[in-house]
Design a protein around this motif. Sequence first.
Motif, PDB file in Angstrom:
ATOM      1  N   VAL A   7       6.443  -7.352  -9.511  1.00 13.71           N
ATOM      2  CA  VAL A   7       6.224  -6.901  -8.247  1.00 13.71           C
ATOM      3  C   VAL A   7       7.616  -6.851  -7.662  1.00 13.71           C
ATOM      4  CG1 VAL A   7       5.501  -7.240  -5.753  1.00 13.71           C
ATOM      5  CG2 VAL A   7       4.060  -7.142  -7.657  1.00 13.71           C
ATOM      6  N   TYR A   8       8.315  -8.063  -7.800  1.00 14.54           N
ATOM      7  CA  TYR A   8       9.723  -8.369  -7.365  1.00 14.54           C
ATOM      8  C   TYR A   8      10.654  -7.300  -7.986  1.00 14.54           C
ATOM      9  CZ  TYR A   8      14.108 -10.451  -5.992  1.00 14.54           C
ATOM     10  OH  TYR A   8      15.320 -10.544  -5.397  1.00 14.54           O
ATOM     11  N   LYS A   9      10.615  -7.225  -9.324  1.00 13.82           N
ATOM     12  CA  LYS A   9      11.545  -6.345 -10.251  1.00 13.82           C
ATOM     13  C   LYS A   9      11.465  -4.795  -9.571  1.00 13.82           C
ATOM     14  CE  LYS A   9      11.899  -9.027 -14.235  1.00 13.82           C
ATOM     15  NZ  LYS A   9      11.391  -9.205 -15.619  1.00 13.82           N
ATOM     16  N   SER A  10      10.009  -4.647  -9.336  1.00 11.50           N
ATOM     17  CA  SER A  10       9.840  -2.970  -9.024  1.00 11.50           C
ATOM     18  C   SER A  10      10.074  -2.798  -7.603  1.00 11.50           C
ATOM     19  CB  SER A  10       8.276  -2.925  -9.209  1.00 11.50           C
ATOM     20  OG  SER A  10       8.146  -3.060 -10.596  1.00 11.50           O
ATOM     21  N   TYR A  11      10.080  -3.431  -6.686  1.00  7.97           N
ATOM     22  CA  TYR A  11      10.376  -3.365  -5.299  1.00  7.97           C
ATOM     23  C   TYR A  11      11.492  -4.112  -4.687  1.00  7.97           C
ATOM     24  CZ  TYR A  11       5.782  -1.214  -6.010  1.00  7.97           C
ATOM     25  OH  TYR A  11       4.514  -0.725  -6.580  1.00  7.97           O
ATOM     26  N   ALA A  12      12.277  -4.896  -5.267  1.00  9.99           N
ATOM     27  CA  ALA A  12      13.303  -5.525  -4.452  1.00  9.99           C
ATOM     28  C   ALA A  12      14.312  -4.710  -3.827  1.00  9.99           C
ATOM     29  CB  ALA A  12      13.788  -6.761  -5.212  1.00  9.99           C
ATOM     30  N   ASN A  13      14.494  -3.948  -4.823  1.00  8.63           N
ATOM     31  CA  ASN A  13      15.837  -2.646  -4.408  1.00  8.63           C
ATOM     32  C   ASN A  13      15.504  -1.712  -3.326  1.00  8.63           C
ATOM     33  OD1 ASN A  13      17.914  -3.846  -6.212  1.00  8.63           O
ATOM     34  ND2 ASN A  13      17.185  -2.606  -7.664  1.00  8.63           N
ATOM     35  N   GLU A  14      14.376  -1.490  -3.363  1.00 11.87           N
ATOM     36  CA  GLU A  14      13.715  -0.533  -1.968  1.00 11.87           C
ATOM     37  C   GLU A  14      13.664  -1.469  -1.035  1.00 11.87           C
ATOM     38  OE1 GLU A  14       9.970   2.333  -1.237  1.00 11.87           O
ATOM     39  OE2 GLU A  14      10.267   1.474  -3.368  1.00 11.87           O
ATOM     40  N   VAL A  15      13.307  -2.565  -0.984  1.00  8.61           N
ATOM     41  CA  VAL A  15      13.037  -3.292   0.386  1.00  8.61           C
ATOM     42  C   VAL A  15      14.306  -3.659   0.758  1.00  8.61           C
ATOM     43  CG1 VAL A  15      12.359  -5.728   1.195  1.00  8.61           C
ATOM     44  CG2 VAL A  15      10.888  -4.273  -0.245  1.00  8.61           C
ATOM     45  N   LYS A  16      15.372  -4.052  -0.281  1.00  7.57           N
ATOM     46  CA  LYS A  16      16.930  -4.314   0.361  1.00  7.57           C
ATOM     47  C   LYS A  16      17.564  -3.156   0.940  1.00  7.57           C
ATOM     48  CE  LYS A  16      21.372  -5.785  -1.602  1.00  7.57           C
ATOM     49  NZ  LYS A  16      21.781  -5.922  -2.904  1.00  7.57           N
ATOM     50  N   ARG A  17      17.191  -1.841   0.560  1.00  8.25           N
ATOM     51  CA  ARG A  17      17.632  -0.749   0.919  1.00  8.25           C
ATOM     52  C   ARG A  17      17.379  -0.225   2.398  1.00  8.25           C
ATOM     53  NH1 ARG A  17      16.863   1.595  -4.233  1.00  8.25           N
ATOM     54  NH2 ARG A  17      15.146   2.499  -3.397  1.00  8.25           N
ATOM     55  N   PHE A  18      15.881  -0.635   2.488  1.00  7.81           N
ATOM     56  CA  PHE A  18      15.389  -0.564   3.739  1.00  7.81           C
ATOM     57  C   PHE A  18      16.014  -1.613   4.870  1.00  7.81           C
ATOM     58  CE2 PHE A  18      11.882  -2.450   6.586  1.00  7.81           C
ATOM     59  CZ  PHE A  18      11.754  -1.153   7.315  1.00  7.81           C
ATOM     60  N   LEU A  19      16.015  -2.747   4.330  1.00  5.18           N
ATOM     61  CA  LEU A  19      16.719  -3.814   5.103  1.00  5.18           C
ATOM     62  C   LEU A  19      18.156  -3.345   5.480  1.00  5.18           C
ATOM     63  CD1 LEU A  19      14.808  -6.920   4.071  1.00  5.18           C
ATOM     64  CD2 LEU A  19      14.721  -5.971   6.325  1.00  5.18           C
ATOM     65  N   ILE A  20      19.033  -3.030   4.557  1.00  2.00           N
ATOM     66  CA  ILE A  20      20.282  -2.494   4.923  1.00  2.00           C
ATOM     67  C   ILE A  20      20.376  -1.406   6.069  1.00  2.00           C
ATOM     68  CG2 ILE A  20      22.373  -1.448   3.922  1.00  2.00           C
ATOM     69  CD1 ILE A  20      21.733  -2.835   1.353  1.00  2.00           C
ATOM     70  N   CYS A  21      19.299  -0.602   5.831  1.00  2.00           N
ATOM     71  CA  CYS A  21      19.264   0.227   6.925  1.00  2.00           C
ATOM     72  C   CYS A  21      19.051  -0.039   8.400  1.00  2.00           C
ATOM     73  CB  CYS A  21      18.145   1.436   6.620  1.00  2.00           C
ATOM     74  SG  CYS A  21      18.844   2.685   5.290  1.00  2.00           S
ATOM     75  N   LEU A  22      18.314  -1.202   8.331  1.00  4.61           N
ATOM     76  CA  LEU A  22      18.048  -1.941   9.625  1.00  4.61           C
ATOM     77  C   LEU A  22      19.000  -2.602  10.273  1.00  4.61           C
ATOM     78  CD1 LEU A  22      14.298  -2.904   9.393  1.00  4.61           C
ATOM     79  CD2 LEU A  22      15.323  -1.142  10.489  1.00  4.61           C
ATOM     80  N   THR A  23      19.757  -3.581   9.182  1.00 12.19           N
ATOM     81  CA  THR A  23      20.607  -4.341   9.559  1.00 12.19           C
ATOM     82  C   THR A  23      22.224  -4.125   9.325  1.00 12.19           C
ATOM     83  OG1 THR A  23      20.982  -5.465   7.379  1.00 12.19           O
ATOM     84  CG2 THR A  23      19.228  -6.247   8.794  1.00 12.19           C
ATOM     85  N   TYR A  24      22.392  -3.012   8.740  1.00 11.24           N
ATOM     86  CA  TYR A  24      23.866  -2.453   8.367  1.00 11.24           C
ATOM     87  C   TYR A  24      24.857  -3.758   7.877  1.00 11.24           C
ATOM     88  CZ  TYR A  24      22.768   1.655  10.863  1.00 11.24           C
ATOM     89  OH  TYR A  24      22.320   2.605  11.341  1.00 11.24           O
ATOM     90  N   ASN A  25      24.011  -4.866   7.049  1.00 11.53           N
ATOM     91  CA  ASN A  25      24.580  -6.059   6.679  1.00 11.53           C
ATOM     92  C   ASN A  25      24.074  -6.463   5.526  1.00 11.53           C
ATOM     93  OD1 ASN A  25      25.206  -8.747   6.122  1.00 11.53           O
ATOM     94  ND2 ASN A  25      25.693  -9.073   8.168  1.00 11.53           N
ATOM     95  N   VAL A  26      24.703  -6.160   4.163  1.00 16.05           N
ATOM     96  CA  VAL A  26      24.216  -6.277   3.090  1.00 16.05           C
ATOM     97  C   VAL A  26      24.080  -7.810   2.944  1.00 16.05           C
ATOM     98  CG1 VAL A  26      24.815  -6.253   0.600  1.00 16.05           C
ATOM     99  CG2 VAL A  26      25.799  -4.538   2.025  1.00 16.05           C
ATOM    100  N   ASP A  27      24.596  -8.800   3.201  1.00 15.51           N
ATOM    101  CA  ASP A  27      24.261 -10.206   2.969  1.00 15.51           C
ATOM    102  C   ASP A  27      22.989 -10.587   3.757  1.00 15.51           C
ATOM    103  OD1 ASP A  27      26.639 -10.542   1.293  1.00 15.51           O
ATOM    104  OD2 ASP A  27      27.950 -11.194   3.142  1.00 15.51           O
TER     105      ASP A  27
END
Length: 171
Positions: A7-27
């Motif tokens: 589940v992590y391998k499948s969805y981690a990048n999508e969740v991270k992209r979503f959060l980058i859109c919200l936060t504008y902060n990669v870290d």
Amino acid sequence: MEDLSEVYKSYANEVKRFLICLTYNVDLAEELTQETFYQAVKSIHRYNGECKMSVWLCQIAKHTYYNYLKKESRYQATSIENMMQMGEDIMSTVDLPDVELARRDNLISLHKEIHLLHEPYREIFLLRASINLSFKEIGEIFYKSENWARVTYYRAKLKLAERVQGDDYEL
């Protein structure tokens, strides 16, 4: 239930992209992605399969981000500053022709305007435009209907078009 590492391998990048859109902060997005999956593991018993796993994880990510904002008491100014810094970092590391620089300036201006939209318009616009979620999936994230998501996205585009000077952007 799928193996948690899968589940992590499948969805981690999508969740991270979503959060980058919200936060504008990669870290910060990376940190919140980890927290999202931690929260998902803690509440996996509540996942009933009625929505896609990615939608369920994005719901958790959204709540994780909102909890972070409550704790840090930094709602809008920080995200804009981080986004502007990211834009400056990108431009300083890459030698781009003038046309590309103008395009990047326009994109940065557009992202600033997107970030100034009020919720839920900003989040719905980003969910649709950045990670291409369907209106049905967006509705599920907000516990609303597909039609509500469609109408709210349309209104977000109208509000954004009003904010952008010259209407040079294709929304």
